[in-house]
Motif scaffolding. Structure first.
Motif, short mmCIF file in Angstrom:
data_model
loop_
_atom_site.label_atom_id
_atom_site.label_comp_id
_atom_site.label_asym_id
_atom_site.label_seq_id
_atom_site.Cartn_x
_atom_site.Cartn_y
_atom_site.Cartn_z
N THR A 274 0.66 -1.48 -0.05
CA THR A 274 0.30 -0.11 -0.05
C THR A 274 0.95 1.13 -0.02
OG1 THR A 274 -1.96 -1.13 1.28
CG2 THR A 274 -2.20 1.11 0.91
N LYS A 275 1.46 2.17 -0.85
CA LYS A 275 1.34 3.34 -0.99
C LYS A 275 2.73 2.85 -0.70
CE LYS A 275 -2.57 6.65 0.04
NZ LYS A 275 -3.18 7.30 2.00
N GLY A 276 3.59 2.15 -1.78
CA GLY A 276 4.98 1.87 -1.54
C GLY A 276 5.35 1.39 -0.48
N GLU A 277 4.61 0.86 0.66
CA GLU A 277 4.39 0.20 1.46
C GLU A 277 4.54 -1.05 1.32
OE1 GLU A 277 7.53 1.21 3.50
OE2 GLU A 277 7.05 2.57 3.01
N PRO A 278 5.22 -2.03 1.96
CA PRO A 278 4.42 -3.68 1.80
C PRO A 278 3.31 -3.83 3.26
CG PRO A 278 7.03 -4.07 2.32
CD PRO A 278 6.63 -2.29 2.59
N GLN A 279 2.52 -4.56 3.04
CA GLN A 279 1.34 -4.15 3.71
C GLN A 279 1.65 -5.57 4.70
OE1 GLN A 279 -1.76 -2.74 3.55
NE2 GLN A 279 -2.31 -3.89 5.03
N ARG A 280 1.29 -5.12 5.62
CA ARG A 280 1.47 -5.69 7.30
C ARG A 280 0.32 -6.91 7.78
NH1 ARG A 280 2.05 -4.63 13.35
NH2 ARG A 280 -0.49 -4.31 13.35
N ILE A 281 0.22 -7.86 7.22
CA ILE A 281 -1.39 -8.62 8.05
C ILE A 281 -1.54 -9.44 8.59
CG2 ILE A 281 -2.18 -8.51 5.15
CD1 ILE A 281 -0.99 -11.29 4.54
N SER A 282 -2.11 -9.89 9.15
CA SER A 282 -1.93 -11.20 10.42
C SER A 282 -1.58 -12.73 9.82
CB SER A 282 -3.54 -10.57 10.72
OG SER A 282 -4.30 -11.90 10.28
N ILE A 283 -1.33 -13.39 11.24
CA ILE A 283 -0.94 -14.66 10.61
C ILE A 283 -2.14 -15.27 9.26
CG2 ILE A 283 -0.96 -15.67 12.65
CD1 ILE A 283 2.15 -15.85 10.52
N ARG B 7 -11.15 -9.47 -4.05
CA ARG B 7 -11.50 -7.98 -3.68
C ARG B 7 -11.66 -7.17 -2.56
NH1 ARG B 7 -11.81 -3.38 -2.82
NH2 ARG B 7 -13.91 -1.50 -3.69
N MET B 8 -11.25 -8.25 -1.24
CA MET B 8 -10.96 -8.13 0.10
C MET B 8 -9.89 -7.90 0.63
SD MET B 8 -14.28 -9.75 2.27
CE MET B 8 -13.93 -11.19 1.59
N THR B 9 -8.80 -8.71 -0.26
CA THR B 9 -7.16 -8.87 -0.12
C THR B 9 -6.70 -7.82 0.06
OG1 THR B 9 -7.51 -11.19 -1.16
CG2 THR B 9 -4.90 -10.19 -0.27
N PRO B 10 -6.09 -7.53 1.31
CA PRO B 10 -5.35 -6.42 2.23
C PRO B 10 -4.36 -6.29 0.83
CG PRO B 10 -5.54 -7.61 3.87
CD PRO B 10 -5.88 -8.32 2.49
N GLY B 11 -3.68 -4.59 0.60
CA GLY B 11 -3.13 -4.54 -0.09
C GLY B 11 -3.60 -4.53 -1.82
N ARG C 65 -6.49 -1.86 -5.18
CA ARG C 65 -5.28 -1.55 -6.98
C ARG C 65 -7.29 -1.93 -7.84
NH1 ARG C 65 -0.54 -3.55 -8.39
NH2 ARG C 65 0.88 -4.14 -6.95
N TRP C 66 -8.27 -2.40 -6.50
CA TRP C 66 -9.72 -2.25 -7.29
C TRP C 66 -10.72 -1.28 -7.18
CZ3 TRP C 66 -12.44 -7.16 -9.02
CH2 TRP C 66 -11.40 -8.18 -8.70
N LYS C 67 -10.15 0.30 -6.74
CA LYS C 67 -10.27 1.20 -6.53
C LYS C 67 -11.06 2.12 -7.36
CE LYS C 67 -10.24 2.54 -1.79
NZ LYS C 67 -10.74 3.24 -1.35
N PRO C 68 -10.43 1.61 -8.94
CA PRO C 68 -11.73 2.21 -9.79
C PRO C 68 -12.74 1.33 -9.79
CG PRO C 68 -9.11 1.90 -10.83
CD PRO C 68 -9.08 1.04 -9.15
N LEU C 69 -13.00 0.56 -9.12
CA LEU C 69 -14.51 -0.24 -9.00
C LEU C 69 -15.08 -0.17 -8.31
CD1 LEU C 69 -12.35 -3.94 -11.50
CD2 LEU C 69 -13.98 -1.48 -12.44
N GLU C 70 -14.94 1.08 -7.58
CA GLU C 70 -15.45 0.71 -6.20
C GLU C 70 -17.03 1.12 -6.26
OE1 GLU C 70 -16.20 1.47 -2.02
OE2 GLU C 70 -14.20 0.90 -3.32
N ARG C 71 -17.35 2.30 -7.22
CA ARG C 71 -19.50 2.07 -7.59
C ARG C 71 -19.64 0.55 -7.74
NH1 ARG C 71 -19.80 7.99 -10.60
NH2 ARG C 71 -19.02 9.87 -9.27
#
Length: 306
Positions: free
Chosen positions: A107-116, A205-209, A213-219
Motif C-alpha cells: 500500500t502506497k509503496g510500503e509492504p502491507q502488514r497482515i495477520s498470520i 476484492r477484500m485482500t489487503p493491498g 487496486r480495485w478502487k476504480p471499480l468501487e462504484r
C-alpha cells in the motif's frame, strides 16, 4: 459453567435451534410421504425418476486424477474455511506478517502488514485456486464436465423428483459411478461453477493491498458488497460439505468411498482405508497448523512480528 453464564454464551441458541430443526425435518418428511401417496405425484415420479440422460460419449467411472483432485480440494477447503473463520473471530492475532520484497500486497509503496491468519488464508487459497484451475482444465479435456453440468431442461423436474424422494426417506437409486441424480448434478454445478468463482472474486476484492487496486471499480463493485457475499458463500461450502459427507456415508459408504478414493466400483474396503488415511493426514495438518508453526512458515517469505 453456570446456567447464567451458559445463557449468555453463543451456544445457548443451540438449545432451541436444534429441537426446531428436528421438528422442521419431521414436518418435511411427513409432507413428502403424504405427497408420494397422491396419484399425480406418483405419476410425476414415474415420468421424472430423478435422473437426466447424459450426453453421448460421457465417460463412465472416475479417473485416478479425479480422486487426487477430490482429496486435495477437501484438504485445502478445510483450511480455507478454518483460516477464514479465524480472521473473522480473532481479535488479537498471535503474529503479523510483512512481505520481504515489494509486490501485490503493498500500500502506497510500503509492504502491507497482515495477520498470520490472513497470510495462511491467502496461502491456502492460492493452492486451492491452482488446484481448481487444474480441475477445470482436466474435466473439459476428458469429458468429465458432462457429469456435473446440466445439458437438458428436464434436470429441474428430475431434481424436484429426487428432492421428494430424499425428503420421503425413500431415496433415489445410487448410480454415482455412471450418472448422478439431478439434485446432485445441480449441487455440484453450483459448487464448482458458481460458489467457487464467487469465493475467489470476492476474496480478491477484500485482500489487503490488492483492495486498493480495485478502487476504480468501487462504484460498481464496492468492498462492502464483496464482504456481504463472501461469508454466505463460506457457509454454503460448509453446508455442502456436511450434506455431501452425510449422503456419502448413508447411501452405500463402501461403494461411494471406492468411487472417490480407490477409483473402483465394488464393495471392497480399499476406498474406506484410503479415506481414513486422508482423515489422518487432515487431522495431523490441523493440529500442526498452530500459530508458532504458521509463523515459522510465513517467515520464509517475509518478516513475522508478534
Amino acid at each position: 459453567m453456570t446456567l447464567a453464564t451458559f445463557r449468555q454464551s453463543r451456544w445457548f441458541s443451540l438449545v432451541w435451534i436444534i429441537p426446531a430443526l428436528i421438528v422442521l425435518a419431521g414436518v418435511v418428511v411427513a409432507i413428502a410421504i403424504w405427497l408420494r401417496s397422491l396419484p399425480g405425484v406418483q405419476s410425476f415420479l414415474t415420468t421424472y425418476p430423478g435422473r437426466s440422460e447424459l450426453p453421448a460419449g460421457t465417460p463412465v467411472g472416475f479417473p485416478a486424477w479425479l480422486a487426487w483432485q477430490h482429496f486435495l480440494n477437501a484438504f485445502f477447503i478445510l483450511f480455507v474455511i478454518r483460516s477464514g473463520w479465524l480472521i473473522r473471530t480473532t481479535k488479537r492475532p498471535a503474529a503479523y506478517w510483512t512481505r520481504n520484497n515489494t509486490g501485490l500486497l503493498r500500500t502506497k509503496g510500503e509492504p502491507q502488514r497482515i495477520s498470520i491468519h490472513q497470510w495462511f488464508h491467502i496461502s491456502v487459497d492460492s493452492l486451492w485456486v491452482l488446484n481448481g484451475i487444474l480441475f477445470y482444465v482436466l474435466i473439459f479435456v476428458t469429458g468429465q464436465w458432462a457429469r456435473i453440468v446440466p445439458t437438458s431442461w428436464d434436470i429441474f423436474p428430475n431434481a424436484l423428483s429426487a428432492g421428494i424422494q430424499y425428503a420421503s426417506l425413500n431415496w433415489p437409486l445410487e448410480m454415482g459411478w455412471v450418472n448422478y441424480n439431478a439434485l446432485q448434478v445441480l449441487a455440484y454445478f453450483v459448487t464448482v461453477f458458481i460458489a467457487a468463482p464467487l469465493a475467489v472474486i470476492t476474496g480478491l476484492r477484500m485482500t489487503p493491498g490488492l483492495a486498493a487496486r480495485w478502487k476504480p471499480l468501487e462504484r460498481v463493485y464496492p468492498v462492502q458488497l464483496a464482504r456481504l457475499i463472501h461469508f454466505p458463500v463460506m457457509l454454503y461450502f460448509v453446508l455442502f460439505i456436511v450434506v455431501h459427507v452425510f449422503l456419502v456415508l448413508t447411501t452405500g459408504a463402501l461403494n461411494n468411498l471406492n468411487h472417490m478414493y480407490a477409483v473402483r466400483d465394488d464393495q471392497s474396503w480399499w476406498g474406506f482405508g484410503i479415506f481414513v488415511l486422508s482423515l489422518v493426514v487432515m487431522a495431523v495438518a490441523w493440529v500442526a497448523a498452530k500459530p508458532s508453526i504458521l509463523a515459522m512458515l510465513a517467515g520464509l517469505s517475509g518478516k513475522v512480528r508478534r
